[in-house]
Design an enzyme around this catalytic site. Structure first.
Site, PDB file in Angstrom:
ATOM      1  N   LYS A  13       0.951  -1.180   0.114  1.00 16.48           N
ATOM      2  CA  LYS A  13       0.013  -0.079  -0.017  1.00 16.48           C
ATOM      3  C   LYS A  13       0.859   1.379  -0.226  1.00 16.48           C
ATOM      4  O   LYS A  13       0.444   2.330  -0.770  1.00 16.48           O
ATOM      5  CB  LYS A  13      -1.093  -0.248   1.266  1.00 16.48           C
ATOM      6  CG  LYS A  13      -1.642   1.230   1.147  1.00 16.48           C
ATOM      7  CD  LYS A  13      -3.048   0.982   2.352  1.00 16.48           C
ATOM      8  CE  LYS A  13      -2.450   0.911   3.775  1.00 16.48           C
ATOM      9  NZ  LYS A  13      -2.142   2.249   4.321  1.00 16.48           N
ATOM     10  N   ARG A  88     -10.704   4.261   8.592  1.00 17.34           N
ATOM     11  CA  ARG A  88     -10.399   2.814   9.186  1.00 17.34           C
ATOM     12  C   ARG A  88     -11.572   2.205   9.863  1.00 17.34           C
ATOM     13  O   ARG A  88     -11.359   0.887  10.215  1.00 17.34           O
ATOM     14  CB  ARG A  88      -9.177   2.833  10.077  1.00 17.34           C
ATOM     15  CG  ARG A  88      -7.837   2.755   9.439  1.00 17.34           C
ATOM     16  CD  ARG A  88      -6.946   2.051  10.374  1.00 17.34           C
ATOM     17  NE  ARG A  88      -5.419   1.992  10.315  1.00 17.34           N
ATOM     18  CZ  ARG A  88      -4.546   2.645   9.845  1.00 17.34           C
ATOM     19  NH1 ARG A  88      -4.810   3.652   9.372  1.00 17.34           N
ATOM     20  NH2 ARG A  88      -3.332   2.038   9.928  1.00 17.34           N
ATOM     21  N   ARG A 127      11.466 -11.074   5.203  1.00 16.97           N
ATOM     22  CA  ARG A 127      12.069  -9.498   5.111  1.00 16.97           C
ATOM     23  C   ARG A 127      12.768  -9.413   6.343  1.00 16.97           C
ATOM     24  O   ARG A 127      13.148  -9.814   7.242  1.00 16.97           O
ATOM     25  CB  ARG A 127      10.738  -8.497   5.500  1.00 16.97           C
ATOM     26  CG  ARG A 127      11.143  -7.329   5.604  1.00 16.97           C
ATOM     27  CD  ARG A 127       9.945  -6.314   5.087  1.00 16.97           C
ATOM     28  NE  ARG A 127       8.840  -6.383   6.259  1.00 16.97           N
ATOM     29  CZ  ARG A 127       7.565  -5.830   6.338  1.00 16.97           C
ATOM     30  NH1 ARG A 127       7.313  -5.282   5.265  1.00 16.97           N
ATOM     31  NH2 ARG A 127       6.697  -5.806   7.372  1.00 16.97           N
ATOM     32  N   ARG A 160      12.540  -7.882  11.984  1.00 20.64           N
ATOM     33  CA  ARG A 160      11.629  -7.353  13.121  1.00 20.64           C
ATOM     34  C   ARG A 160      10.789  -8.055  13.693  1.00 20.64           C
ATOM     35  O   ARG A 160      10.326  -9.274  13.138  1.00 20.64           O
ATOM     36  CB  ARG A 160      10.689  -6.323  12.196  1.00 20.64           C
ATOM     37  CG  ARG A 160      10.886  -4.810  12.274  1.00 20.64           C
ATOM     38  CD  ARG A 160      10.010  -4.063  11.126  1.00 20.64           C
ATOM     39  NE  ARG A 160       8.618  -4.322  11.598  1.00 20.64           N
ATOM     40  CZ  ARG A 160       7.579  -3.719  11.151  1.00 20.64           C
ATOM     41  NH1 ARG A 160       7.893  -2.531  10.321  1.00 20.64           N
ATOM     42  NH2 ARG A 160       6.289  -3.846  11.466  1.00 20.64           N
ATOM     43  N   ARG A 171      -2.254  -9.170  13.096  1.00 21.03           N
ATOM     44  CA  ARG A 171      -2.425  -7.889  12.206  1.00 21.03           C
ATOM     45  C   ARG A 171      -3.676  -8.115  11.332  1.00 21.03           C
ATOM     46  O   ARG A 171      -4.383  -6.997  11.042  1.00 21.03           O
ATOM     47  CB  ARG A 171      -0.927  -7.442  11.766  1.00 21.03           C
ATOM     48  CG  ARG A 171       0.044  -6.918  12.619  1.00 21.03           C
ATOM     49  CD  ARG A 171       1.011  -6.260  11.913  1.00 21.03           C
ATOM     50  NE  ARG A 171       1.688  -6.760  10.935  1.00 21.03           N
ATOM     51  CZ  ARG A 171       2.861  -6.913  10.960  1.00 21.03           C
ATOM     52  NH1 ARG A 171       3.587  -7.145  11.942  1.00 21.03           N
ATOM     53  NH2 ARG A 171       3.525  -7.408   9.806  1.00 21.03           N
TER      54      ARG A 171
HETATM   55  P1  AMP Z   1      -0.570   4.254   9.682  1.00 24.41           P
HETATM   56  O1  AMP Z   1       0.820   4.914   9.292  1.00 24.41           O
HETATM   57  O2  AMP Z   1      -1.610   4.456   8.791  1.00 24.41           O
HETATM   58  O3  AMP Z   1      -0.069   2.508   9.569  1.00 24.41           O
HETATM   59  O4  AMP Z   1      -0.972   4.416  10.975  1.00 24.41           O
HETATM   60  C1  AMP Z   1      -0.336   4.279  12.116  1.00 24.41           C
HETATM   61  C2  AMP Z   1      -1.006   4.207  13.443  1.00 24.41           C
HETATM   62  O5  AMP Z   1      -1.715   5.282  13.676  1.00 24.41           O
HETATM   63  C3  AMP Z   1      -2.095   2.964  13.358  1.00 24.41           C
HETATM   64  O6  AMP Z   1      -1.588   1.876  13.704  1.00 24.41           O
HETATM   65  C4  AMP Z   1      -3.268   3.616  14.245  1.00 24.41           C
HETATM   66  O7  AMP Z   1      -2.747   3.532  15.429  1.00 24.41           O
HETATM   67  C5  AMP Z   1      -2.979   5.100  14.020  1.00 24.41           C
HETATM   68  N1  AMP Z   1      -4.067   5.562  13.180  1.00 24.41           N
HETATM   69  C6  AMP Z   1      -3.719   6.009  11.808  1.00 24.41           C
HETATM   70  N2  AMP Z   1      -4.721   6.398  11.010  1.00 24.41           N
HETATM   71  C7  AMP Z   1      -5.638   6.014  11.850  1.00 24.41           C
HETATM   72  C8  AMP Z   1      -7.120   5.998  11.831  1.00 24.41           C
HETATM   73  N3  AMP Z   1      -7.839   6.353  10.588  1.00 24.41           N
HETATM   74  N4  AMP Z   1      -7.989   5.582  12.726  1.00 24.41           N
HETATM   75  C9  AMP Z   1      -7.526   4.876  13.850  1.00 24.41           C
HETATM   76  N5  AMP Z   1      -6.168   5.001  13.995  1.00 24.41           N
HETATM   77  C10 AMP Z   1      -5.359   5.577  13.155  1.00 24.41           C
END
Ligand code: AMP
Length: 216
Positions: A13, A88, A127, A160, A171
């Protein structure tokens, strides 16, 4: 064109988002980036968000609503955007639609990157990362020249701790649980495009471009 992209960790993504942003020169809406910035700036909602992020949990919808509302009204989004990692949850999707509606806009397409568990498991468990320079390898698809040693800086490569099949299952289940209602919501509008993310990167991107160009 207002586009959303969704897909589990390891589906590519991030890479696809970068390519879309570059090719179509549209702004990026990433709640993850916005939250990380808020944490860095020690903004009040950043402090609240960090507690959840550190535990691998979603940040509460109310916090996300607060940060997204102002962002959606910014002028740079008038010619479209790519939202990544947002919405989300179903309440986020409903709120998103309501705000866009009020601005005379709507979501035009949802790109849903799909990938089978086995393919993802192979991608993730193979990875390897360089802890010194950040270079990324894969034992099968992009091996380093010498076993477990970084080609760039010579450091010993690591895996990791959450790149395991068990963690992947957790996940993926979390992703499925949250995303399914969001996809259902947008499928009812007939705007979800499932894209096979197990294919090679160039083909995945070509397929995404065909969808985007079909919207214009
Ligand atoms: P990302 O960089 O999009 O993978 O986001 C990293 C972390 O930020 C996620 O694991 C969530 O804890 C939080 N997060 C980001 N976007 C959202 C969202 N739209 N709703 C809830 N938590 C979010």
């Amino acid at each position: 064109m207002n586009i959303l992209i969704t897909g589990p960790a390891g589906s590519g993504k991030g890479t696809m988002s970068e390519k879309i942003l570059k090719r179509y020169a549209i702004p990026h809406i990433s709640t993850g980036d916005m939250l990380r910035k808020a944490i860095q700036q020690q903004a009040p909602y950043g402090i609240e968000a960090k507690k959840h992020m550190d535990n691998g949990l979603l940040v509460p919808d109310e916090v996300i609503h607060q940060i997204i509302e102002a962002r959606l009204k910014e002028k740079d989004l008038n010619n479209g955007f790519l939202a990544d990692g947002y919405p989300r949850t179903l309440p986020q999707a409903e709120k998103f639609d309501t705000i866009l509606n009020g601005l005379g806009k709507k979501v035009d397409a949802v790109i849903n990157l799909t990938i089978e568990f086995e393919v993802l498991a192979e991608r993730i468990t193979g990875r390897r990362l360089c802890p010194s320079c950040g270079a990324i390898y894969h034992t099968k698809n992009k091996p380093s020249q010498s076993d477990d040693v970084c080609d760039v800086c010579g450091s010993k490569l690591i895996q990791r701790s959450d790149d395991t099949v068990e963690q992947l299952k957790v996940r993926l289940e979390e992703h499925r649980k949250n995303t399914e209602p969001v996809l259902k919501h947008y499928r009812a509008q007939g705007i979800v495009h499932d894209v096979n993310a197990a294919l090679d990167m160039d083909t995945v991107f070509k397929n995404i471009c065909a969808i985007i160009e079909g919207l214009q």
